[in-house]
Design a protein around this motif. Structure first.
Motif, PDB file in Angstrom:
ATOM      1  N   THR A   1      -8.852  10.311  -2.482  1.00 26.62           N
ATOM      2  CA  THR A   1      -9.287  11.168  -1.595  1.00 26.62           C
ATOM      3  C   THR A   1     -10.475  11.107  -0.672  1.00 26.62           C
ATOM      4  OG1 THR A   1     -10.977  11.869  -3.275  1.00 26.62           O
ATOM      5  CG2 THR A   1      -8.833  12.985  -3.552  1.00 26.62           C
ATOM      6  N   LEU A   2     -11.140   9.839  -0.642  1.00 26.19           N
ATOM      7  CA  LEU A   2     -12.112   9.494   0.162  1.00 26.19           C
ATOM      8  C   LEU A   2     -11.743   9.268   1.416  1.00 26.19           C
ATOM      9  CD1 LEU A   2     -14.279   7.326  -2.235  1.00 26.19           C
ATOM     10  CD2 LEU A   2     -14.676   9.614  -1.475  1.00 26.19           C
ATOM     11  N   PRO A   3     -12.561   9.554   2.525  1.00 29.23           N
ATOM     12  CA  PRO A   3     -12.029   9.055   3.868  1.00 29.23           C
ATOM     13  C   PRO A   3     -12.092   7.805   4.036  1.00 29.23           C
ATOM     14  CG  PRO A   3     -14.464  10.074   3.819  1.00 29.23           C
ATOM     15  CD  PRO A   3     -13.795  10.169   2.411  1.00 29.23           C
ATOM     16  N   LYS A   4     -11.477   7.466   5.360  1.00 28.97           N
ATOM     17  CA  LYS A   4     -11.143   6.035   5.741  1.00 28.97           C
ATOM     18  C   LYS A   4     -12.622   5.288   6.024  1.00 28.97           C
ATOM     19  CE  LYS A   4      -9.968   5.260  10.357  1.00 28.97           C
ATOM     20  NZ  LYS A   4      -8.797   5.236  11.238  1.00 28.97           N
ATOM     21  N   GLU A   5     -13.537   6.232   6.728  1.00 32.94           N
ATOM     22  CA  GLU A   5     -15.011   5.625   6.872  1.00 32.94           C
ATOM     23  C   GLU A   5     -15.602   5.189   5.580  1.00 32.94           C
ATOM     24  OE1 GLU A   5     -13.758   8.565   7.653  1.00 32.94           O
ATOM     25  OE2 GLU A   5     -13.327   7.917   9.834  1.00 32.94           O
ATOM     26  N   ALA A   6     -15.251   5.783   4.310  1.00 31.20           N
ATOM     27  CA  ALA A   6     -16.118   5.220   3.096  1.00 31.20           C
ATOM     28  C   ALA A   6     -15.162   4.371   2.311  1.00 31.20           C
ATOM     29  CB  ALA A   6     -16.336   6.656   2.365  1.00 31.20           C
ATOM     30  N   MET A   7     -13.793   4.726   2.206  1.00 30.22           N
ATOM     31  CA  MET A   7     -13.026   3.965   1.281  1.00 30.22           C
ATOM     32  C   MET A   7     -11.562   3.814   2.038  1.00 30.22           C
ATOM     33  SD  MET A   7     -12.476   2.630  -1.804  1.00 30.22           S
ATOM     34  CE  MET A   7     -14.150   3.246  -2.643  1.00 30.22           C
ATOM     35  N   GLY A   8     -11.849   3.042   3.428  1.00 33.63           N
ATOM     36  CA  GLY A   8     -10.719   2.691   4.012  1.00 33.63           C
ATOM     37  C   GLY A   8      -9.840   1.736   3.273  1.00 33.63           C
ATOM     38  N   HIS A   9      -8.606   1.762   3.424  1.00 30.72           N
ATOM     39  CA  HIS A   9      -7.652   0.423   2.855  1.00 30.72           C
ATOM     40  C   HIS A   9      -6.633   0.105   3.833  1.00 30.72           C
ATOM     41  CE1 HIS A   9      -9.618   0.720  -0.966  1.00 30.72           C
ATOM     42  NE2 HIS A   9      -9.156   1.947  -1.387  1.00 30.72           N
ATOM     43  N   ASN A  10      -6.666  -1.239   3.581  1.00 32.02           N
ATOM     44  CA  ASN A  10      -5.270  -1.778   4.540  1.00 32.02           C
ATOM     45  C   ASN A  10      -4.655  -2.975   3.590  1.00 32.02           C
ATOM     46  OD1 ASN A  10      -6.739  -4.020   5.025  1.00 32.02           O
ATOM     47  ND2 ASN A  10      -7.574  -3.541   6.603  1.00 32.02           N
ATOM     48  N   TRP A  11      -3.618  -3.413   4.204  1.00 31.21           N
ATOM     49  CA  TRP A  11      -2.802  -4.434   3.698  1.00 31.21           C
ATOM     50  C   TRP A  11      -2.605  -5.505   4.444  1.00 31.21           C
ATOM     51  CZ3 TRP A  11       1.638  -7.106   3.929  1.00 31.21           C
ATOM     52  CH2 TRP A  11       2.454  -7.843   2.521  1.00 31.21           C
ATOM     53  N   VAL A  12      -3.277  -6.673   4.279  1.00 33.98           N
ATOM     54  CA  VAL A  12      -2.841  -7.676   5.313  1.00 33.98           C
ATOM     55  C   VAL A  12      -2.678  -9.023   4.557  1.00 33.98           C
ATOM     56  CG1 VAL A  12      -4.509  -9.208   6.926  1.00 33.98           C
ATOM     57  CG2 VAL A  12      -4.951  -6.686   6.453  1.00 33.98           C
ATOM     58  N   LEU A  13      -1.367  -9.310   5.216  1.00 36.37           N
ATOM     59  CA  LEU A  13      -0.815 -10.636   4.456  1.00 36.37           C
ATOM     60  C   LEU A  13      -1.401 -11.908   5.401  1.00 36.37           C
ATOM     61  CD1 LEU A  13       1.337 -11.923   2.647  1.00 36.37           C
ATOM     62  CD2 LEU A  13       3.060 -11.489   4.454  1.00 36.37           C
ATOM     63  N   VAL A  14      -1.668 -12.928   4.599  1.00 39.10           N
ATOM     64  CA  VAL A  14      -2.029 -14.035   5.269  1.00 39.10           C
ATOM     65  C   VAL A  14      -1.624 -15.220   4.470  1.00 39.10           C
ATOM     66  CG1 VAL A  14      -4.184 -13.196   6.425  1.00 39.10           C
ATOM     67  CG2 VAL A  14      -4.262 -13.947   3.830  1.00 39.10           C
ATOM     68  N   LYS A  15      -2.092 -16.453   4.914  1.00 44.09           N
ATOM     69  CA  LYS A  15      -1.890 -17.699   4.067  1.00 44.09           C
ATOM     70  C   LYS A  15      -3.105 -17.910   2.916  1.00 44.09           C
ATOM     71  CE  LYS A  15       0.504 -21.028   7.207  1.00 44.09           C
ATOM     72  NZ  LYS A  15       0.206 -21.993   8.132  1.00 44.09           N
ATOM     73  N   SER A  16      -2.978 -18.034   1.811  1.00 43.70           N
ATOM     74  CA  SER A  16      -4.124 -17.888   0.878  1.00 43.70           C
ATOM     75  C   SER A  16      -5.086 -18.934   1.319  1.00 43.70           C
ATOM     76  CB  SER A  16      -3.523 -18.969  -0.408  1.00 43.70           C
ATOM     77  OG  SER A  16      -2.545 -18.162  -1.050  1.00 43.70           O
ATOM     78  N   SER A  17      -4.950 -20.075   2.227  1.00 44.47           N
ATOM     79  CA  SER A  17      -6.158 -20.478   2.686  1.00 44.47           C
ATOM     80  C   SER A  17      -6.897 -20.143   3.979  1.00 44.47           C
ATOM     81  CB  SER A  17      -5.574 -22.002   3.275  1.00 44.47           C
ATOM     82  OG  SER A  17      -4.547 -21.887   4.149  1.00 44.47           O
ATOM     83  N   ASP A  18      -6.122 -18.945   4.485  1.00 43.95           N
ATOM     84  CA  ASP A  18      -6.864 -18.177   5.385  1.00 43.95           C
ATOM     85  C   ASP A  18      -7.610 -16.767   5.018  1.00 43.95           C
ATOM     86  OD1 ASP A  18      -6.122 -19.889   7.559  1.00 43.95           O
ATOM     87  OD2 ASP A  18      -4.179 -18.864   7.858  1.00 43.95           O
ATOM     88  N   LEU A  19      -7.470 -16.660   3.587  1.00 36.88           N
ATOM     89  CA  LEU A  19      -7.760 -15.276   3.079  1.00 36.88           C
ATOM     90  C   LEU A  19      -9.313 -14.828   3.593  1.00 36.88           C
ATOM     91  CD1 LEU A  19      -6.873 -13.318   0.001  1.00 36.88           C
ATOM     92  CD2 LEU A  19      -9.485 -13.486   0.421  1.00 36.88           C
ATOM     93  N   THR A  20     -10.248 -15.907   3.212  1.00 36.99           N
ATOM     94  CA  THR A  20     -11.693 -15.684   3.441  1.00 36.99           C
ATOM     95  C   THR A  20     -12.000 -15.656   4.855  1.00 36.99           C
ATOM     96  OG1 THR A  20     -12.116 -16.861   1.327  1.00 36.99           O
ATOM     97  CG2 THR A  20     -14.018 -16.659   2.919  1.00 36.99           C
ATOM     98  N   ALA A  21     -11.447 -16.594   5.842  1.00 32.32           N
ATOM     99  CA  ALA A  21     -11.720 -16.364   6.952  1.00 32.32           C
ATOM    100  C   ALA A  21     -11.326 -15.119   7.870  1.00 32.32           C
ATOM    101  CB  ALA A  21     -11.104 -17.613   7.907  1.00 32.32           C
ATOM    102  N   VAL A  22     -10.066 -14.590   7.290  1.00 30.04           N
ATOM    103  CA  VAL A  22      -9.674 -13.354   7.853  1.00 30.04           C
ATOM    104  C   VAL A  22     -10.546 -12.258   7.535  1.00 30.04           C
ATOM    105  CG1 VAL A  22      -7.695 -11.963   7.716  1.00 30.04           C
ATOM    106  CG2 VAL A  22      -7.283 -14.324   8.288  1.00 30.04           C
TER     107      VAL A  22
END
Ligand SMILES: [Cu+2]
Length: 156
Positions: A67-88
């Motif tokens: 129920t929390l707003p995007k500004e406080a508890m926003g979520h997304n789903w982003v697909l990357v290579k495992s090796s790029d996770l931290t950099a992304v």
């Protein structure tokens, strides 16, 4: 015969670029649908996703069931290579809220939803071509979330 006509019409309408899209392979598209939820406790409903090899497209819906707003508890789903996770994730921090914590045009991002708040959802569709056998992960790039909000993504 029908297929051929379709290919010709598509090519005529959209120009040479569409020839690639109108190949017979495109007609055999299999769209596999997934739904993943995210909540106010900073958790995805799935820690891993396995897409069968015969799925040519993935349709993914992210549902924010909190129920929390995007500004406080926003979520997304982003697909990357495992090796790029931290950099992304780090690049997302720099990109900030104006860009939904995803750097515009970031080539390391294979697919991503919008960043959403409680009660919202977003659906994306992306091809699996070239993803089989790769070590992939998904994450939420909202600041501080990826430590908990990440999972492995496998095609094939
Ligand atoms: Cu999040």
């Amino acid at each position: 015969m029908k297929m051929m006509r379709y290919a010709l019409v598509a090519a005529a309408l959209l120009g040479a670029q569409s020839l690639m899209l109108a190949t017979p392979a495109a007609a055999a598209d299999k769209v596999c649908k997934y739904e993943i939820t995210a909540n106010d406790q900073m958790q995805y409903s799935m820690k891993e996703m396995h897409v069968p090899a015969d799925c040519t497209q993935v349709q993914l819906t992210l549902n924010h069931i909190g129920t929390l707003p995007k500004e406080a508890m926003g979520h997304n789903w982003v697909l990357v290579k495992s090796s790029d996770l931290t950099a992304v994730a780090n690049a997302g921090l720099t990109a900030g809220p104006a860009n939904s914590y995803i750097t515009p045009g970031d080539k390391r991002v294979i697919a991503h939803t919008k960043t959403i708040g409680g009660g919202q959802s977003d659906t994306i569709t992306f091809p699996t071509a070239g993803l089989a056998g790769q070590s992939l992960m998904y994450l939420c790039t909202f600041p501080g979330h990826n430590a908990l909000m990440r999972g492995t993504f496998k095609v094939g």
